[in-house]
Design a protein around this motif. Structure first.
Motif, PDB file in Angstrom:
ATOM      1  N   CYS A   1       5.834   2.929   7.902  1.00 14.79           N
ATOM      2  CA  CYS A   1       4.740   2.825   7.811  1.00 14.79           C
ATOM      3  C   CYS A   1       4.078   3.918   7.598  1.00 14.79           C
TER       4      CYS A   1
ATOM      5  N   ASP B   1       1.589  -4.125   5.642  1.00 14.76           N
ATOM      6  CA  ASP B   1       1.188  -3.528   6.854  1.00 14.76           C
ATOM      7  C   ASP B   1       2.453  -3.599   7.959  1.00 14.76           C
ATOM      8  N   CYS B   2       2.686  -2.766   8.928  1.00 14.18           N
ATOM      9  CA  CYS B   2       3.567  -2.829   9.704  1.00 14.18           C
ATOM     10  C   CYS B   2       3.362  -3.116  11.484  1.00 14.18           C
TER      11      CYS B   2
ATOM     12  N   HIS C   1       6.745  -5.190  10.145  1.00 15.35           N
ATOM     13  CA  HIS C   1       7.016  -6.371   9.335  1.00 15.35           C
ATOM     14  C   HIS C   1       8.375  -7.000   9.250  1.00 15.35           C
TER      15      HIS C   1
ATOM     16  N   ARG D   1       0.854  -1.200  -0.079  1.00 15.11           N
ATOM     17  CA  ARG D   1       0.061  -0.008  -0.079  1.00 15.11           C
ATOM     18  C   ARG D   1       0.830   1.144  -0.053  1.00 15.11           C
TER      19      ARG D   1
ATOM     20  N   LEU E   1      -5.342  -1.234   8.720  1.00 10.04           N
ATOM     21  CA  LEU E   1      -4.280  -0.367   8.601  1.00 10.04           C
ATOM     22  C   LEU E   1      -3.220  -0.746   9.133  1.00 10.04           C
ATOM     23  N   PRO E   2      -2.043  -0.396   8.699  1.00  9.66           N
ATOM     24  CA  PRO E   2      -0.688  -0.682   9.338  1.00  9.66           C
ATOM     25  C   PRO E   2      -0.617  -0.154  10.822  1.00  9.66           C
TER      26      PRO E   2
ATOM     27  N   SER F   1      -1.703   2.405  16.251  1.00  6.03           N
ATOM     28  CA  SER F   1      -2.410   1.835  15.396  1.00  6.03           C
ATOM     29  C   SER F   1      -4.046   2.217  15.675  1.00  6.03           C
TER      30      SER F   1
END
Length: 254
Positions: free
Chosen positions: A203, A230-231, A233, A2, A25-26, A165
């Motif tokens: 991110c 996504d983080c 990671h 993304r 979402l990340p 997050s």
């Protein structure tokens, strides 16, 4: 995969458009990184965009990261500047964009602030140059590494991404991570986390953040943040190589 700025825009409008985002979402930006001590990486920039238009006539705010590449120019991701349909554009800045440099903590009285007036898209990859309303003095810009990155090369990431997050927003403290080049393609390079963790990763709001080799004055730019999973990671992040457009940067960032 993304694009970071696309997600950051979605996050800022999520509260008023509940249910519009179907995927997760990340988690955070420069995830599992560490604070940058004050006085380091003064060239690293926080870009804040406001009143960005959407196709339905509404507006939102967003942010990117970047770096001083010449006294009056910031290098960042190309997708940070786009039209209403998210197509990257060059010319007068499409929405109000401010830049913070010279500090690792966002607080009144700290750092140097400028406004972006014009944008140039590299076209070759996801990189743009943002012209400032006046030159920045007293901060050494990054230079461009003209050799291609190599697998295993050590680089540093510095960015201003979200640290939450659940309440995603740009950080008020610059974060850093030690990274390594894992793959080299024609115009991009894959980068993975090394320290503080193998899951240290970019991110939200890290679009355009520099990956560089520090030196005594500033550093050599290897690539800039483009997109990734996504983080946090441990898999490769996609970054846009600076060496392949070194001549373009030198010709325009003057």
């Amino acid at each position: 995969m993304r694009v970071r700025a696309v997600l950051s825009a979605a996050v800022l409008t999520l509260a008023c458009t509940a249910g519009a985002l179907a995927t997760a979402l990340p988690a955070s930006a420069v995830a599992n990184g560490s604070d940058v001590p004050q006085g380091q990486f003064q060239f690293a920039a926080k870009l804040t965009m406001t009143n960005i238009p959407k196709p339905d006539g509404t507006h939102y705010d967003s942010a990117c990261s970047g770096a001083l590449i010449a006294p009056q120019w910031i290098i960042t991701a190309g997708h940070c500047f786009h039209d209403v349909n998210r197509k990257p554009i060059s010319g007068p800045v499409p929405y109000d964009t401010s830049v913070l440099l010279g500090t690792t903590v966002q607080s009144d009285g700290l750092g140097v602030t400028r406004k972006v007036t014009d944008v140039l898209q590299a076209g070759t990859n996801d990189i743009s140059l943002a012209k400032l309303d006046s030159p920045v003095t007293g901060i050494a810009p990054l230079t461009v590494q003209r050799d291609a990155p190599t697998v295993g090369q050590s680089v540093t990431l510095a960015g201003w991404g979200s640290l939450s997050s659940t309440d995603a927003k740009p950080s008020t403290k610059m974060q850093q991570g030690s990274m390594a080049v894992s793959q080299v393609d024609a115009t991009t390079a894959g980068v993975i986390g090394v320290q503080p963790s193998n899951t240290t990763s970019a991110c939200l709001y890290d679009s355009g953040a520099p990956y560089f080799v520090p030196n005594e004055t500033s550093g050599q730019l290897v690539s800039v943040e483009s997109d990734g999973p996504d983080c946090p990671h441990s898999t490769p992040e996609t970054t846009a190589r600076a060496d392949v457009i070194a001549d373009w940067i030198a010709a325009n960032a003057v």
